[in-house]
Design an enzyme around this catalytic site. Structure first.
Site, PDB file in Angstrom:
ATOM      1  N   GLY A   1      61.891  56.720  16.368  1.00  0.00           N
ATOM      2  CA  GLY A   1      60.980  57.338  15.422  1.00  0.00           C
ATOM      3  C   GLY A   1      60.701  58.780  15.779  1.00  0.00           C
ATOM      4  O   GLY A   1      61.441  59.420  16.523  1.00  0.00           O
TER       5      GLY A   1
ATOM      6  N   ARG B   1      55.516  61.210  17.715  1.00  0.00           N
ATOM      7  CA  ARG B   1      54.606  62.348  17.604  1.00  0.00           C
ATOM      8  C   ARG B   1      53.190  62.084  18.104  1.00  0.00           C
ATOM      9  O   ARG B   1      52.305  62.913  17.899  1.00  0.00           O
ATOM     10  CB  ARG B   1      54.548  62.830  16.165  1.00  0.00           C
ATOM     11  CG  ARG B   1      54.150  61.751  15.156  1.00  0.00           C
ATOM     12  CD  ARG B   1      54.217  62.298  13.743  1.00  0.00           C
ATOM     13  NE  ARG B   1      54.128  61.247  12.749  1.00  0.00           N
ATOM     14  CZ  ARG B   1      54.110  61.475  11.444  1.00  0.00           C
ATOM     15  NH1 ARG B   1      54.175  62.699  10.994  1.00  0.00           N
ATOM     16  NH2 ARG B   1      54.042  60.474  10.593  1.00  0.00           N
TER      17      ARG B   1
ATOM     18  N   ARG C   1      43.012  61.712  16.994  1.00  0.00           N
ATOM     19  CA  ARG C   1      42.547  60.336  16.828  1.00  0.00           C
ATOM     20  C   ARG C   1      41.835  59.879  18.102  1.00  0.00           C
ATOM     21  O   ARG C   1      42.204  60.282  19.207  1.00  0.00           O
ATOM     22  CB  ARG C   1      43.720  59.400  16.529  1.00  0.00           C
ATOM     23  CG  ARG C   1      44.561  59.851  15.364  1.00  0.00           C
ATOM     24  CD  ARG C   1      45.546  58.806  14.929  1.00  0.00           C
ATOM     25  NE  ARG C   1      46.613  58.568  15.886  1.00  0.00           N
ATOM     26  CZ  ARG C   1      47.702  57.839  15.619  1.00  0.00           C
ATOM     27  NH1 ARG C   1      47.822  57.265  14.448  1.00  0.00           N
ATOM     28  NH2 ARG C   1      48.632  57.676  16.531  1.00  0.00           N
TER      29      ARG C   1
ATOM     30  N   ARG D   1      49.337  49.079  22.557  1.00  0.00           N
ATOM     31  CA  ARG D   1      49.820  48.254  21.442  1.00  0.00           C
ATOM     32  C   ARG D   1      50.585  47.039  21.950  1.00  0.00           C
ATOM     33  O   ARG D   1      50.971  46.984  23.118  1.00  0.00           O
ATOM     34  CB  ARG D   1      50.750  49.095  20.554  1.00  0.00           C
ATOM     35  CG  ARG D   1      50.085  50.349  19.972  1.00  0.00           C
ATOM     36  CD  ARG D   1      50.869  51.592  20.335  1.00  0.00           C
ATOM     37  NE  ARG D   1      50.215  52.829  19.906  1.00  0.00           N
ATOM     38  CZ  ARG D   1      50.363  53.356  18.687  1.00  0.00           C
ATOM     39  NH1 ARG D   1      51.135  52.763  17.815  1.00  0.00           N
ATOM     40  NH2 ARG D   1      49.744  54.465  18.364  1.00  0.00           N
TER      41      ARG D   1
ATOM     42  N   ASP E   1      54.562  47.728  17.204  1.00  0.00           N
ATOM     43  CA  ASP E   1      54.099  48.990  17.779  1.00  0.00           C
ATOM     44  C   ASP E   1      52.899  49.552  17.029  1.00  0.00           C
ATOM     45  O   ASP E   1      52.270  50.498  17.492  1.00  0.00           O
ATOM     46  CB  ASP E   1      55.234  50.016  17.791  1.00  0.00           C
ATOM     47  CG  ASP E   1      54.936  51.175  18.722  1.00  0.00           C
ATOM     48  OD1 ASP E   1      54.472  50.918  19.854  1.00  0.00           O
ATOM     49  OD2 ASP E   1      55.160  52.330  18.330  1.00  0.00           O
TER      50      ASP E   1
END
Length: 247
Positions: free
Chosen positions: A1, A4, A93, A100, A170
């Site tokens: 992915g 980021r 955040r 996870r 995830d």
């Protein structure tokens, strides 16, 4: 992915633990083909939705801030081959932890039982301190607590008509918090089969009506990872069955 998400640090304020994380600041060591950036459009959606979910009483990570990055980010918004540049943005955040299900799977898949045990022991000690047993019993109690929190979160999703869109392991918080507001959406008319994920519209794996079932599938993957520490299939199966009975 795109890799980021960047963890900055952890702070404790008024006895509350907060991990700070940036999303969209650029590539990380875990980026593959993605550029690691985020656009303003999706960042606004994440910022607003995480705060809305909090005030609706849904267990969630939160958004502390949203800012422009100064980058021009190339994105194909409609996935139709017409990419265009958009304003880049960064969301900060916060959550007690961003651990996870996938973190446990990774250690298990690598056959690194020592790392798996270290991660599990840390998670119990830091976030499930009410567990006072040790060894197999502690790990079973931990899995039961995660199962209950995950079910509670998904029940809240169904209650408010929230559809996550990408319920892979995830994107499942070990604390039972809504995490990663990607292609989420909200039901307008009731539609058991609706998904906001344009790449999932053929199979509809993550459709609204399937969320409880997918939550169970994700918990099964976590159970498989923790099996190395527990080695008691029937005990894990009993906990998974309790999810099905309650849900």
């Amino acid at each position: 992915g795109d890799g980021r998400a960047i963890n900055l640090f952890v702070m404790v304020h008024n006895d509350q633990r907060w991990a700070w994380q940036l999303k969209g600041a650029g590539p990380t060591p875990y980026s593959r083909n993605g550029d690691g950036f985020a656009v303003l459009r999706s960042s606004i959606r994440e910022h607003l939705c995480s705060e809305a979910m909090h005030h609706l009483g849904v267990p969630t990570t939160r958004s502390l801030s949203l800012s422009l990055s100064g980058e021009q980010v190339l994105r194909d918004m409609l996935y139709d081959g017409h990419a265009a540049h958009e304003k880049g943005a960064i969301v900060c955040r916060v959550a007690p932890s961003f651990i996870r299900f996938g973190n446990f799977e990774l250690a298990a898949a690598q056959g690194n039982t020592d790392l798996l045990k270290q991660l599990t022991d840390y998670t119990i000690k830091t976030f499930y301190s009410q567990i006072t047993t040790t060894g197999k019993e502690a790990y079973l109690q931990f899995f039961k607590e995660v199962t209950d929190r995950t079910l509670d979160m998904i029940i809240h999703w169904q209650r408010v008509g929230f559809v996550h869109g990408v319920m892979n392991t995830d994107n499942m918080s070990i604390l039972g918090l809504t995490i990663d507001y990607g292609p989420y959406g909200w039901l307008e008319p009731y539609d058991h089969g609706w998904t906001p994920n344009t790449t999932d519209r053929q199979n509809k794996r993550y459709r609204y009506g399937a969320q409880p079932e997918i939550g169970l599938w994700n918990l099964l993957q976590l159970a498989n990872a923790l099996y190395e520490l527990i080695e008691d299939g029937p005990a894990l199966e009993k906990i998974l069955n309790s999810y099905k009975e309650i849900g």
